[in-house]
Design a protein around this motif. Sequence first.
Motif, PDB file in Angstrom:
ATOM      1  N   LEU A 145       0.831  -1.341  -0.086  1.00  0.00           N
ATOM      2  CA  LEU A 145       0.072   0.183  -0.356  1.00  0.00           C
ATOM      3  C   LEU A 145       0.837   1.306   0.192  1.00  0.00           C
ATOM      4  N   LYS A 146       1.756   1.171   0.785  1.00  0.00           N
ATOM      5  CA  LYS A 146       2.903   2.404   1.111  1.00  0.00           C
ATOM      6  C   LYS A 146       3.217   1.977  -0.201  1.00  0.00           C
ATOM      7  N   ARG A 147       3.936   1.706  -1.414  1.00  0.00           N
ATOM      8  CA  ARG A 147       4.092   2.015  -1.972  1.00  0.00           C
ATOM      9  C   ARG A 147       3.544   2.253  -3.748  1.00  0.00           C
ATOM     10  N   ARG A 148       2.495   1.389  -3.555  1.00  0.00           N
ATOM     11  CA  ARG A 148       1.945   1.871  -4.523  1.00  0.00           C
ATOM     12  C   ARG A 148       1.137   3.492  -4.389  1.00  0.00           C
ATOM     13  N   HIS A 149       0.767   3.931  -2.962  1.00  0.00           N
ATOM     14  CA  HIS A 149       0.942   5.406  -2.371  1.00  0.00           C
ATOM     15  C   HIS A 149       1.569   6.640  -2.859  1.00  0.00           C
ATOM     16  N   ALA A 150       3.005   6.136  -2.480  1.00  0.00           N
ATOM     17  CA  ALA A 150       4.303   6.243  -3.658  1.00  0.00           C
ATOM     18  C   ALA A 150       3.829   7.222  -5.068  1.00  0.00           C
ATOM     19  N   VAL A 151       3.712   5.849  -5.478  1.00  0.00           N
ATOM     20  CA  VAL A 151       3.483   6.401  -6.759  1.00  0.00           C
ATOM     21  C   VAL A 151       2.372   7.530  -6.965  1.00  0.00           C
ATOM     22  N   HIS A 152       1.353   6.912  -6.142  1.00  0.00           N
ATOM     23  CA  HIS A 152      -0.334   7.899  -6.824  1.00  0.00           C
ATOM     24  C   HIS A 152       0.755   9.895  -6.637  1.00  0.00           C
ATOM     25  N   HIS A 153       1.569   9.831  -5.371  1.00  0.00           N
ATOM     26  CA  HIS A 153       1.752  11.447  -4.414  1.00  0.00           C
ATOM     27  C   HIS A 153       2.740  12.083  -5.917  1.00  0.00           C
ATOM     28  N   HIS A 154       4.163  10.527  -5.506  1.00  0.00           N
ATOM     29  CA  HIS A 154       4.749  11.273  -6.226  1.00  0.00           C
ATOM     30  C   HIS A 154       5.427  11.259  -7.749  1.00  0.00           C
ATOM     31  N   ILE A 155       4.644  10.184  -8.575  1.00  0.00           N
ATOM     32  CA  ILE A 155       4.578  10.180 -10.607  1.00  0.00           C
ATOM     33  C   ILE A 155       3.287   9.998 -10.464  1.00  0.00           C
ATOM     34  N   ASP A 156       2.579   9.138 -10.204  1.00  0.00           N
ATOM     35  CA  ASP A 156       1.093  10.124 -11.626  1.00  0.00           C
ATOM     36  C   ASP A 156      -0.088  10.151 -10.457  1.00  0.00           C
ATOM     37  N   ASP A 157      -0.255  11.400 -10.438  1.00  0.00           N
ATOM     38  CA  ASP A 157      -1.446  11.669  -9.146  1.00  0.00           C
ATOM     39  C   ASP A 157      -2.696  11.250 -10.641  1.00  0.00           C
ATOM     40  N   THR A 158      -2.903  10.786 -11.525  1.00  0.00           N
ATOM     41  CA  THR A 158      -4.012   9.925 -11.995  1.00  0.00           C
ATOM     42  C   THR A 158      -4.008   8.451 -12.113  1.00  0.00           C
ATOM     43  N   ALA A 159      -3.328   8.192 -10.844  1.00  0.00           N
ATOM     44  CA  ALA A 159      -3.458   7.080 -10.537  1.00  0.00           C
ATOM     45  C   ALA A 159      -3.131   6.150  -9.265  1.00  0.00           C
ATOM     46  N   ASN A 160      -4.239   5.168  -9.096  1.00  0.00           N
ATOM     47  CA  ASN A 160      -4.247   4.480  -8.008  1.00  0.00           C
ATOM     48  C   ASN A 160      -4.613   5.463  -6.195  1.00  0.00           C
ATOM     49  N   PHE A 161      -6.068   6.245  -7.131  1.00  0.00           N
ATOM     50  CA  PHE A 161      -6.909   6.953  -5.750  1.00  0.00           C
ATOM     51  C   PHE A 161      -6.962   5.699  -4.664  1.00  0.00           C
ATOM     52  N   GLY A 162      -7.142   4.835  -4.464  1.00  0.00           N
ATOM     53  CA  GLY A 162      -7.438   3.620  -3.307  1.00  0.00           C
ATOM     54  C   GLY A 162      -6.540   3.856  -2.590  1.00  0.00           C
ATOM     55  N   VAL A 163      -6.693   4.376  -1.083  1.00  0.00           N
ATOM     56  CA  VAL A 163      -5.521   3.357   0.025  1.00  0.00           C
ATOM     57  C   VAL A 163      -5.967   2.452   0.228  1.00  0.00           C
ATOM     58  N   THR A 164      -6.394   2.407   0.361  1.00  0.00           N
ATOM     59  CA  THR A 164      -6.765   0.794   1.644  1.00  0.00           C
ATOM     60  C   THR A 164      -6.937  -0.228  -0.037  1.00  0.00           C
ATOM     61  N   SER A 165      -7.241  -0.316  -0.393  1.00  0.00           N
ATOM     62  CA  SER A 165      -6.779  -1.394  -1.542  1.00  0.00           C
ATOM     63  C   SER A 165      -6.490  -1.408  -2.739  1.00  0.00           C
ATOM     64  N   ILE A 166      -6.360  -1.566  -4.359  1.00  0.00           N
ATOM     65  CA  ILE A 166      -6.781  -1.471  -4.941  1.00  0.00           C
ATOM     66  C   ILE A 166      -7.191  -2.198  -6.472  1.00  0.00           C
ATOM     67  N   PHE A 167      -8.984  -2.630  -5.364  1.00  0.00           N
ATOM     68  CA  PHE A 167      -9.690  -3.344  -5.983  1.00  0.00           C
ATOM     69  C   PHE A 167     -10.695  -2.458  -6.848  1.00  0.00           C
TER      70      PHE A 167
END
Length: 177
Positions: A145-167
């Motif tokens: 979850l931390k890695r996915r959220h870091a992608v959202h924060h710093h690489i692509d803020d149009t992806a990975n909006f879910g924080v608790t799940s990827i579903f």
Amino acid sequence: MQLGLIGYYSDFVVYPLVIAILGIAGLIEAGEESAPEWIGMVIFCLGLWTLIEYVLHRFVLHHIPYIRDLHDRHHVEERSSVGTPTWLSLGVHALVAFLPVWMAFGFATASAVSCGLMLGYLWYISVHHMIHHWHPRHPSYLYTLKRRHAVHHHIDDTANFGVTSIFWDRVFGTAQL
Ligand SMILES: [Zn+2]
Ligand SMILES: [Zn+2]
């Protein structure tokens, strides 16, 4: 909003208390016979929260003026205590979910819906806090979850909006690993 230390942590005290009180009152109101349905409704609404979390993050936090600016600040200063004050999240929840469901379906249903949604919210803010402040070991649920959220924060803020799940990111095609 920029919150003080007490403001930032009050969610973690107030929400468990409100959930416990509402849970006990709701179960008493539902009675023994309706308890299984009551618990089923809590679990359903807990799941529903993950969709609400996705929609709020994607369409409200990233698009509504003012809220968007505050959220942008969180994206940059990820460890600062920018967040939603407890009185505001509780107030919105009461007006949008608890009171209308109470009016339409009665207290037992409203308490179940609120317990489910608030448990989901509590899980979300807890996970989000851990993601930004803890160093989970690899591999683990929290690390992913931390890695996915870091992608959202710093690489692509149009992806990975879910924080608790990827579903829901998978469902709506915004997942980026
Ligand atoms: Zn964001
Ligand atoms: Zn974040």
